[in-house]
Design an enzyme around this catalytic site. Sequence first.
Site, PDB file in Angstrom:
ATOM      1  N   CYS A 149       0.835  -1.201   0.000  1.00 22.13           N
ATOM      2  CA  CYS A 149       0.000   0.000   0.000  1.00 22.13           C
ATOM      3  C   CYS A 149       0.874   1.257   0.000  1.00 22.13           C
ATOM      4  O   CYS A 149       1.435   1.626   1.045  1.00 22.13           O
ATOM      5  CB  CYS A 149      -0.921  -0.004   1.221  1.00 22.13           C
ATOM      6  N   CYS A 152      -0.321   4.142   2.204  1.00 19.40           N
ATOM      7  CA  CYS A 152      -0.053   3.937   3.633  1.00 19.40           C
ATOM      8  C   CYS A 152       1.423   4.157   3.953  1.00 19.40           C
ATOM      9  O   CYS A 152       1.758   4.779   4.958  1.00 19.40           O
ATOM     10  CB  CYS A 152      -0.406   2.506   4.061  1.00 19.40           C
ATOM     11  N   ASP A 153       2.312   3.603   3.125  1.00 18.86           N
ATOM     12  CA  ASP A 153       3.718   3.505   3.526  1.00 18.86           C
ATOM     13  C   ASP A 153       4.680   4.410   2.757  1.00 18.86           C
ATOM     14  O   ASP A 153       5.841   4.553   3.160  1.00 18.86           O
ATOM     15  CB  ASP A 153       4.190   2.044   3.370  1.00 18.86           C
TER      16      ASP A 153
END
Length: 324
Positions: A149, A152-153
């Site tokens: 993701c 997200c990261d």
Amino acid sequence: MQVEQKKEESEKPVEKKLKFDIIIIGAGPAGYTAGIYSARAKRDTLIISGILPGGQLMNTTEVENYPGFEKGIFGPELMMTMKKQTERMGATIVDDEVVNVDFTHKPFKVLTPSEEYESEAVIICTGATPKKLSIPGEQEFSGKGVSYCATCDGPFFRNLELAVSGGGDSAMEESTFLTKFASNVHLIHRRDKLRASKVMQERAFNNPKIKFHFNSSIVDIKGDQKVQEVTLLDNKTNEKQKLQVGGVFVAIGHDPNTKIFQNQVELDENGYIVQKKNTMTSVDGVFSAGDAHDHRYRQAVTAAGFGCMAAIDADRYLTEKSTE
Ligand code: NAP
């Protein structure tokens, strides 16, 4: 005599509660939020959390984009907090796996290996699982440089060379997003043609920080504490080359966890649940929330939002039904 009678009474097994107003299947951000709203609406609520309670965030390290946590929070901690909040609201949570459902009659039946639960409404929050490359090093470095993701990261990978695997819209979108942080992004695709839509392809082609490696597959991931290197195999020439990267983003699609609902609610051609009216599925009284139906946003906060919406819809549905 009296003592014996008392002893017998206390040994009588407590009958397990099997009937609820609302059963929520799955316990990621969607399931817990649905549980909070459902229990607060005074609906007798059961969450069956599955074999991996907490969902995808249990495999995430730091979560920076969930509102309310100024300094970020670790995924498992966020999920444990959500669980406790849900329990405090009065929802019952069982850590068990749903193996079958019957939505053809009311009350609906939800089966685990040992129990048959019943309810008047169901909210499906079973999420989706990112597809894996299934290559050496992928599992070992998951959360240590291997991510599924970018939203997200991505911000954890500033000024690094990164590899992205995939040729669809997700891979294009994630590569483009990652160029905000990375020094360069190597887009690795197994064929010579991208599957992504033209507009997404063009955006990626026009980005000077994205380098395309066609007819190529990542065949292993190596590192020390974190990812340092991948091996690329040229699928035409069989030649191998090493690429020094600080992270690998796998963007080869997701599988919605909807197998057990196959002949119960309408699914699209990729297995995602189809919502017919607001969050209601093709079956009256069965709702869905989160990645089991949403292949567009796929964020913890959007899943939580859908969980809230589905619980409100389920509560209103039960109210309308009781006044019919
Ligand atoms: P996808 O369209 O199924 O594409 C998956 C890509 O990964 C394909 O290029 C495929 O290669 C490759 N792949 C699959 N298995 C692989 C493996 N084992 N090893 C290496 N490569 C592999 O998945 P997606 O990109 O996640 O998109 C899913 C859906 O969401 C699509 O409908 C997409 O349009 C939509 N989406 C939309 C947006 C947007 O509109 N903003 C953003 C993201 C996703 P092949 O091409 O060779 O099969």
